[in-house]
Design an enzyme around this catalytic site. Structure first.
Site, short mmCIF file in Angstrom:
data_model
loop_
_atom_site.label_atom_id
_atom_site.label_comp_id
_atom_site.label_asym_id
_atom_site.label_seq_id
_atom_site.Cartn_x
_atom_site.Cartn_y
_atom_site.Cartn_z
N GLY A 33 0.82 -1.21 0.00
CA GLY A 33 0.00 0.00 0.00
C GLY A 33 0.85 1.25 0.00
N ASN A 34 0.21 2.40 0.18
CA ASN A 34 0.95 3.66 0.26
C ASN A 34 0.28 4.58 1.29
OD1 ASN A 34 -1.00 5.52 -1.17
ND2 ASN A 34 -0.66 4.00 -2.78
N ARG A 35 0.86 5.76 1.49
CA ARG A 35 0.43 6.63 2.60
C ARG A 35 -0.75 7.54 2.27
NH1 ARG A 35 4.30 6.39 6.52
NH2 ARG A 35 6.39 5.80 5.84
N SER A 36 -1.34 7.41 1.10
CA SER A 36 -2.44 8.31 0.75
C SER A 36 -3.65 8.11 1.68
CB SER A 36 -2.88 8.07 -0.70
OG SER A 36 -4.04 8.80 -0.97
N ALA A 100 -3.79 7.67 -5.31
CA ALA A 100 -2.41 7.18 -5.38
C ALA A 100 -2.48 5.71 -5.79
CB ALA A 100 -1.72 7.34 -4.04
#
Ligand code: CTP
Ligand code: CA
Length: 225
Positions: A33-36, A100
């Site tokens: 995943g990512n930090r969005s 994102a």
């Protein structure tokens, strides 16, 4: 601000907005995943709906409340976002891609939870489709607005994306600046237009940035009639 929202300047416009990050499964319990957080995309959806637009919000996982009057389509992976966005594309006037999207996904999804048997673990990643680039290739009358979150050479990278993806406008931000980036309520963005002009905005709340982005979209919609 309540006065601003009485403007119904997006009435009869269908706007597709993507928000938050995608999650790419590794096994039944883990993902890449990512930090969005989704804050920018949700602010855009809420504001566009208040200004009279018919809003379809295609969102990756997010804890944010669904804005009033917005049609939500929840997705997890980039592949699901790709399918949801393409199924609506023909019916909309504007697409704003604030999501994102994971650039890569695990090549194989383990059916069972991966056990910690080895000292190292290698996961092979394969490229996801570039949703916005495909829209840029397919677009007819639609306005396309992208985002670019960068850590260096902001303008160069953002301009390159605007051209490569055939966008009308890109909203660029340097995520390393304090007061900008992921999971906070403010951002510091530069808006780059197709004709090359750049507008540098100060640190603003994401809600205010949403209003400004939608102001630009309104102007472009008026010009394209
Ligand atoms: N985007 C997309 N599909 C992808 C990747 C990105 O639609 N698979 C969209 C994003 O929603 C954003 C824009 O493209 O509006 C730019 O995303 P960004 O990650 O900054 O650009 P990339 O083309 O993925 O390039 P890189 O990550 O290498 O900087
Ligand atoms: Ca990317």
């Amino acid at each position: 601000l309540s006065l601003l929202h009485k403007r119904q300047d997006l009435l009869n416009k269908r706007i597709l907005i993507t928000a938050a990050g995608t999650r790419e499964p590794i096994d039944p319990v883990r993902y890449v995943g990512n930090r969005s957080s989704g804050k920018m995309g949700y602010a855009l959806a809420e504001t566009a709906a208040k200004r009279g637009a018919e809003v379809i919000l295609v969102s990756g996982p997010s804890n944010l409340p669904i804005p009033q009057g917005v049609t939500i389509k929840k997705v997890e992976t980039a592949a699901q976002m790709h399918a949801a966005v393409l199924s609506e594309f023909d019916t909309v006037d504007v697409v704003i891609k604030a999501a994102a999207v994971a650039d890569y996904r695990p090549e194989l999804i383990a059916e069972q939870k991966i056990k910690k048997t080895g000292d190292t673990l290698t996961i092979n990643l394969v490229k996801n489709p570039d949703i916005l680039r495909e829209l840029g290739q397919q677009k007819k009358r639609q306005l396309l607005v992208g985002f670019a979150a960068e850590t260096e050479d902001l303008i160069t990278h953002a301009r390159e994306k605007l051209t490569r993806k055939n966008l009308d406008m890109i909203v660029a931000n340097d995520v390393t600046l304090p007061g900008a980036g992921f999971n906070i309520d403010t951002n510091i963005v530069k808006i780059i237009h197709k004709n090359g002009t750049i507008e540098e905005l100060p640190q603003l709340r994401k809600q205010q940035i949403a209003e400004i982005i939608l102001d630009k979209i309104c102007i472009m919609l008026t010009k394209s009639i």
